[in-house]
Write an enzyme that holds these catalytic residues in place. Sequence first.
Site, short mmCIF file in Angstrom:
data_model
loop_
_atom_site.label_atom_id
_atom_site.label_comp_id
_atom_site.label_asym_id
_atom_site.label_seq_id
_atom_site.Cartn_x
_atom_site.Cartn_y
_atom_site.Cartn_z
N GLY A 9 21.40 1.58 -24.74
CA GLY A 9 20.71 1.72 -26.04
C GLY A 9 19.89 2.99 -26.07
O GLY A 9 18.74 2.99 -26.52
N SER A 11 20.44 5.86 -27.70
CA SER A 11 20.64 6.81 -28.80
C SER A 11 19.48 6.84 -29.79
O SER A 11 19.43 7.71 -30.65
CB SER A 11 21.94 6.48 -29.55
OG SER A 11 21.82 5.24 -30.20
N SER A 12 18.56 5.87 -29.69
CA SER A 12 17.40 5.93 -30.59
C SER A 12 16.24 5.14 -30.01
O SER A 12 16.39 4.47 -28.98
CB SER A 12 17.77 5.41 -32.00
OG SER A 12 17.76 4.00 -32.03
N GLY A 13 15.10 5.25 -30.68
CA GLY A 13 13.92 4.43 -30.36
C GLY A 13 13.49 4.49 -28.90
O GLY A 13 13.37 5.56 -28.30
N ASP A 48 30.09 0.39 -25.54
CA ASP A 48 29.49 -0.75 -26.24
C ASP A 48 29.18 -1.80 -25.17
O ASP A 48 30.09 -2.21 -24.44
CB ASP A 48 30.52 -1.27 -27.27
CG ASP A 48 29.97 -2.35 -28.16
OD1 ASP A 48 29.15 -3.16 -27.68
OD2 ASP A 48 30.37 -2.41 -29.33
N SER A 126 12.73 -7.19 -22.75
CA SER A 126 12.63 -8.43 -23.51
C SER A 126 11.67 -8.16 -24.68
O SER A 126 11.72 -7.09 -25.28
CB SER A 126 12.14 -9.54 -22.56
OG SER A 126 11.87 -10.71 -23.25
N TYR A 140 16.50 -13.95 -32.62
CA TYR A 140 16.03 -12.80 -31.83
C TYR A 140 15.12 -13.31 -30.71
O TYR A 140 15.30 -12.95 -29.54
CB TYR A 140 15.28 -11.81 -32.72
CG TYR A 140 14.70 -10.65 -31.94
CD1 TYR A 140 15.53 -9.65 -31.45
CD2 TYR A 140 13.34 -10.57 -31.68
CE1 TYR A 140 15.02 -8.60 -30.71
CE2 TYR A 140 12.81 -9.52 -30.95
CZ TYR A 140 13.66 -8.53 -30.47
OH TYR A 140 13.14 -7.49 -29.73
N SER A 141 14.15 -14.16 -31.06
CA SER A 141 13.24 -14.71 -30.05
C SER A 141 14.02 -15.46 -28.97
O SER A 141 13.74 -15.33 -27.78
CB SER A 141 12.23 -15.67 -30.70
OG SER A 141 11.41 -14.98 -31.60
N SER A 143 17.14 -15.02 -28.05
CA SER A 143 17.92 -14.11 -27.19
C SER A 143 17.03 -13.47 -26.15
O SER A 143 17.45 -13.24 -25.01
CB SER A 143 18.64 -13.05 -28.03
OG SER A 143 17.73 -12.10 -28.56
N LYS A 144 15.79 -13.19 -26.52
CA LYS A 144 14.87 -12.56 -25.57
C LYS A 144 14.35 -13.60 -24.55
O LYS A 144 14.14 -13.28 -23.39
CB LYS A 144 13.70 -11.88 -26.32
CG LYS A 144 14.15 -10.68 -27.14
CD LYS A 144 14.78 -9.60 -26.28
CE LYS A 144 15.15 -8.36 -27.05
NZ LYS A 144 15.79 -7.32 -26.22
N THR A 175 9.93 2.14 -34.12
CA THR A 175 11.27 2.69 -33.89
C THR A 175 12.15 2.38 -35.11
O THR A 175 11.68 1.78 -36.09
CB THR A 175 11.95 2.04 -32.66
OG1 THR A 175 12.23 0.67 -32.98
CG2 THR A 175 11.12 2.13 -31.41
N1 LIG Z 1 10.69 -1.86 -31.61
C1 LIG Z 1 10.00 -2.93 -31.22
O1 LIG Z 1 8.95 -3.28 -31.80
C2 LIG Z 1 10.46 -3.73 -30.03
C3 LIG Z 1 9.58 -4.68 -29.49
C4 LIG Z 1 9.98 -5.43 -28.39
C5 LIG Z 1 11.24 -5.25 -27.84
N2 LIG Z 1 12.09 -4.33 -28.39
C6 LIG Z 1 13.42 -4.18 -27.78
O2 LIG Z 1 13.59 -2.84 -27.37
C7 LIG Z 1 14.98 -2.53 -27.34
C8 LIG Z 1 15.22 -1.20 -28.05
O3 LIG Z 1 14.89 -1.36 -29.41
P1 LIG Z 1 14.39 -0.16 -30.33
O4 LIG Z 1 13.14 -0.60 -30.95
O5 LIG Z 1 14.42 1.11 -29.61
O6 LIG Z 1 15.53 -0.22 -31.49
P2 LIG Z 1 16.55 0.86 -32.06
O7 LIG Z 1 15.84 2.13 -32.36
O8 LIG Z 1 17.27 0.17 -33.15
O9 LIG Z 1 17.55 1.13 -30.83
C9 LIG Z 1 18.52 0.23 -30.42
C10 LIG Z 1 19.46 0.91 -29.46
O10 LIG Z 1 20.43 -0.07 -29.01
C11 LIG Z 1 21.72 0.51 -29.11
N3 LIG Z 1 22.75 -0.51 -29.30
C12 LIG Z 1 22.82 -1.47 -30.26
N4 LIG Z 1 23.94 -2.18 -30.13
C13 LIG Z 1 24.58 -1.67 -29.04
C14 LIG Z 1 25.79 -2.00 -28.39
N5 LIG Z 1 26.59 -2.98 -28.83
N6 LIG Z 1 26.16 -1.27 -27.30
C15 LIG Z 1 25.38 -0.25 -26.86
N7 LIG Z 1 24.22 0.09 -27.43
C16 LIG Z 1 23.83 -0.61 -28.51
C17 LIG Z 1 21.63 1.47 -30.30
O11 LIG Z 1 22.61 2.50 -30.19
P3 LIG Z 1 24.00 2.57 -30.99
O12 LIG Z 1 23.78 1.94 -32.32
O13 LIG Z 1 24.31 4.02 -31.02
O14 LIG Z 1 24.97 1.81 -30.14
C18 LIG Z 1 20.23 2.06 -30.08
O15 LIG Z 1 20.32 3.15 -29.18
C19 LIG Z 1 15.70 -3.72 -27.97
O16 LIG Z 1 16.23 -4.54 -26.95
C20 LIG Z 1 14.59 -4.44 -28.71
O17 LIG Z 1 14.84 -5.82 -28.84
C21 LIG Z 1 11.73 -3.56 -29.48
#
Ligand SMILES: NC(=O)c1ccc[n+]([C@@H]2O[C@H](COP(=O)([O-])OP(=O)(O)OC[C@H]3O[C@@H](n4cnc5c(N)ncnc54)[C@H](OP(=O)(O)O)[C@@H]3O)[C@@H](O)[C@H]2O)c1
Length: 268
Positions: A9, A11-13, A48, A126, A140-141, A143-144, A175
């Site tokens: 993951g 590519s972003s965030g 993926d 998580s 979502y909760s 899965s984590k 993000t």
């Molecule tokens: N943001 C928050 O507040 C927060 C809080 C707690 C936990 N988290 C966790 O942190 C992690 C990252 O989230 P984020 O906030 O950075 O979100 P995000 O910006 O939406 O980034 C999600 C990343 O996951 C990748 N992804 C999604 N489906 C995929 C797949 N099938 N195969 C490979 N890559 C995949 C996306 O890339 P592609 O679409 O290019 O594949 C992207 O790089 C997640 O697990 C999220 O649950 C986030």
Amino acid sequence: MEKVIIVTGASSGIGLTVSKYLADQGHHVYGISRSKTHEKNVRSIQADVTNFDQMIEAYQEIYDIEGRIDVLINNAGIGISGSIEDTLTEDVLDLFHVNFVGVFHSTKVVLPFMREGKHGKIINISSVASVLSIPFQSFYSSSKAAINAFSNALANEVEPFGIDVCVIMPGDIKTSFTKNRRKNEIINPNYENRIDKSVAVMEKDEQNGMDPEVLAKVIGKLIKKKKMPLYKTIGFKYKIFVCLEKLLPRGFTNQVVGKIYGFKKGKK
Ligand SMILES: NC(=O)c1ccc[n+]([C@@H]2O[C@H](COP(=O)([O-])OP(=O)(O)OC[C@H]3O[C@@H](n4cnc5c(N)ncnc54)[C@H](OP(=O)(O)O)[C@@H]3O)[C@@H](O)[C@H]2O)c1
């Protein structure tokens, strides 16, 4: 010493920020995502996490280049929202495929390489939502929470091989997760506007959340440690929430979460 690190993951965030941060520190960073990125020093591999064959190919390629894999950061994740009764089975399966099966695939593929090297660190991203289950974000909760249970067992299975496991539970981080969340479009009048209100609170919290750099710095420190903690919560107020969840009766903390996200008051 520089480490060979895989971030899913990327590519972003969070994944993108963590990858860039670790690459800037001189580590050999490989970012896995469905879309290709072109970041300096981060080698992007399109794969993926739900596709087991693609994961084998990607990790074998990294191992062939580097001769070892030191750190795996299982970060790829998606979110869905809506009431339980209105959620489609296909959306639940999609979510669990990425958030849980993806972590399983990535871990399963990396373990033989880490065992071979007699060391390794696996960091699973998580969420605080794994212990404080949020209404209208139940899947979502869940899965984590599954990641936490998986990681507990994993830690005990692989410790004899010198492989260390850490679950990171971030609080809200700003993000694209908010924009990428799949919202259930079904309008069920029985919930009135509770779902929209609840999701709006989540979105506001996320968009006012921490900078992903905070997490990158924590991970930068963790990978230098001889032994990582099994759990690490990110963000001061979230540490307090997680601590209270352990100390107070579960029914009580769930009521408090319900007051923030459930909007039970004011309904007919
Ligand atoms: N943001 C928050 O507040 C927060 C809080 C707690 C936990 N988290 C966790 O942190 C992690 C990252 O989230 P984020 O906030 O950075 O979100 P995000 O910006 O939406 O980034 C999600 C990343 O996951 C990748 N992804 C999604 N489906 C995929 C797949 N099938 N195969 C490979 N890559 C995949 C996306 O890339 P592609 O679409 O290019 O594949 C992207 O790089 C997640 O697990 C999220 O649950 C986030």
